[in-house]
Enzyme design. Structure first.
Site: not given
Ligand code: ARG
Length: 458
Positions: A156, A277, A283, A290
């Site tokens: 979970h 970024s 970043k 992804e």
């Protein structure tokens, strides 16, 4: 341009219809299989006395020349000729004349396309299997490097019990192995030759189907011409197998993405496998992971597209079946690249072992071990669970870590707790006690790594 099936037509095909119906813009990539199939088919014609040796030689060398030209990028595909099959046949006839016009005897594009895609899937499965192995190797190497790096395991997405990075990474090796197995199984089933099934009902001209099958490396011939023409279950099957590979890679990606957050901080990826970024200078984004997660949607979509395209079709061939190819090619391309890039990414990933260990040292992760301790002292598990739950509640309400509750505090919950209760919170011991097969203790992990190294070095 002369089109093979134009005999009964008096008007040319509308340009829009050509654009709508052509498949050569993508099925050109079946050229190797198409040419191999045609050579085998021609040889069967030679054996049947339908071609002279000279005619066969002209066909064979003509096709081989075309193959070379395509490979060298010196072949111009024509949309008017619809697909890879008619493009190659038409070019052959243009080059060698009369014998080329004999090639399509006892054959239809229906059995031809089924043959080509089966051969294509077979070759691609072999390549994909190598790439699965490659990623497994990267994972096993990483698992070896971090075999004993303790970290929390999650259910979970809540901290559950301690595991090691080695154990966690090996979970993916197991999954990928079943993926490889599924693909091999699919390969075995699809490796039968449909050639000779004709358009639907075979041919009055009987060529040696078995000889053709042997030449093309098929294990057998299909036993029902209608099945052979209509069936696309091998495509659904490979698309499903690839979708499952995607599911596994996507879950691995999600783990990597979480590990690389400041919140987890368990791992970092190489600069080579991350991007920045355009706005935020600090970043470092895990785009590869992804993208893998995102592309998995496409793999499911491709499977769904073919399943839906096939479901309402009367036997046998319907042009709808041409819609099998783009999803098939897309899933194959997507998975091949995903396997390669993930292997590279994992190989270069570093684990922040101190941070992972610190997170794993949360004594709450060993609450189950404390319940097991009570079980060993004769308390039924359900009761033990409740008694540990009380200790957890006391830990939270008093702000005392679970492993720092005093003898008195434990005793106030139950006299089943002994003064040695706190010993269970020793992490190394907690791992050492998990000796059963499959559990994350050091010996198991090392044994499994050695096992995989043996398998993957072959
Ligand atoms: N391009 C076609 C396909 O991929 C080949 C078979 C065409 N057969 C036909 N009867 N039009 O399905």
């Amino acid at each position: 341009m002369w089109v093979m099936w134009k005999g009964r037509f008096s008007k040319p095909t509308a340009d829009l219809v050509q654009r709508y119906g052509e498949s050569v813009s993508y099925d050109w990539r079946l050229f190797r299989q198409d040419i191999a199939g045609s050579i085998a088919h021609a040889r069967a014609q030679l054996k049947a006395g339908l071609l002279s040796q000279e005619e066969f030689n002209a066909i064979e060398s003509g096709l081989k020349d075309i193959l070379k030209d395509i490979e060298a990028g010196n072949f111009s595909w024509s949309r008017e000729l619809e697909d890879v099959h008619m493009n190659i046949e038409s070019e052959l006839t243009r080059r060698i004349g009369a014998p080329g016009a004999k090639l399509h005897t006892a054959r239809s594009r229906n059995d031809q396309v089924a043959t080509d895609t089966r051969l294509y899937c077979r070759a691609e499965i072999d390549e994909i299997l190598g790439k699965v192995r490659h990623l497994q190797r990267a994972l096993v190497m990483k698992a070896k490097e971090y075999a004993d790096a303790m970290m929390p395991g999650y259910t979970h997405l809540q901290r559950a019990q301690p595991v090691t990075m080695g154990h966690h990474l090996l979970a993916y090796v197991e999954m990928l192995d079943r993926d490889a197995d599924r693909l091999k199984d699919c390969r075995r089933r699809l490796n039968v030759s449909p050639l000779g099934s004709g358009a639907i009902a075979g041919s009055t001209i009987c060529l040696d189907r078995h000889g053709i099958a042997v030449e093309l490396g098929f294990d057998a011939v299909t036993e029902n011409s209608m099945d052979a023409i209509a069936d696309r279950d091998y495509i659904m099957e490979i698309l499903f197998d690839l979708a499952v590979v995607g599911a596994h890679l996507s879950r691995m990606s999600e783990d990597v993405i979480l590990w690389c957050t400041a919140e987890f901080g368990f791992a970092s990826l190489s600069d080579a496998h991350t991007t920045g970024s355009s706005l935020m200078p600090q970043k470092k984004n895990p785009d590869v992971a992804e993208l893998t997660r995102g592309k998995t949607g496409r793999l499911y979509g491709n499977l769904t597209a073919v399943m839906v395209a096939v479901k309402g079709l009367p036997l046998t061939y319907n042009r709808d079946l041409q819609e099998d190819k783009e999803p098939l090619f897309d899933s194959i391309d997507t998975v091949k690249l995903a396997l390669d890039v993930n292997a590279e990414m994992i190989a270069a990933m570093t684990v922040n072992t101190a941070r992972a260990r610190e997170a794993a040292s949360d004594p709450m992760l060993l609450a189950t071990d404390l319940a097991d301790y009570l079980v060993r002292r004769g308390v039924p598990f359900r009761k033990a669970h409740e008694l540990v739950g009380k200790a957890v509640a006391m830990s939270i309400s008093t702000g005392t870590p679970l492993n720092k509750l005093s003898d008195e505090q434990f005793a106030s919950i139950s006299n089943a707790y002994g003064t040695d209760a706190r010993d269970v919170f020793e992490l190394t011991k907690a791992f050492a006690q998990r000796t059963n097969p499959g559990a994350p203790n050091s010996d198991n992990t090392r044994r499994r790594i050695a096992y995989w190294e043996g398998i993957l070095s072959k």
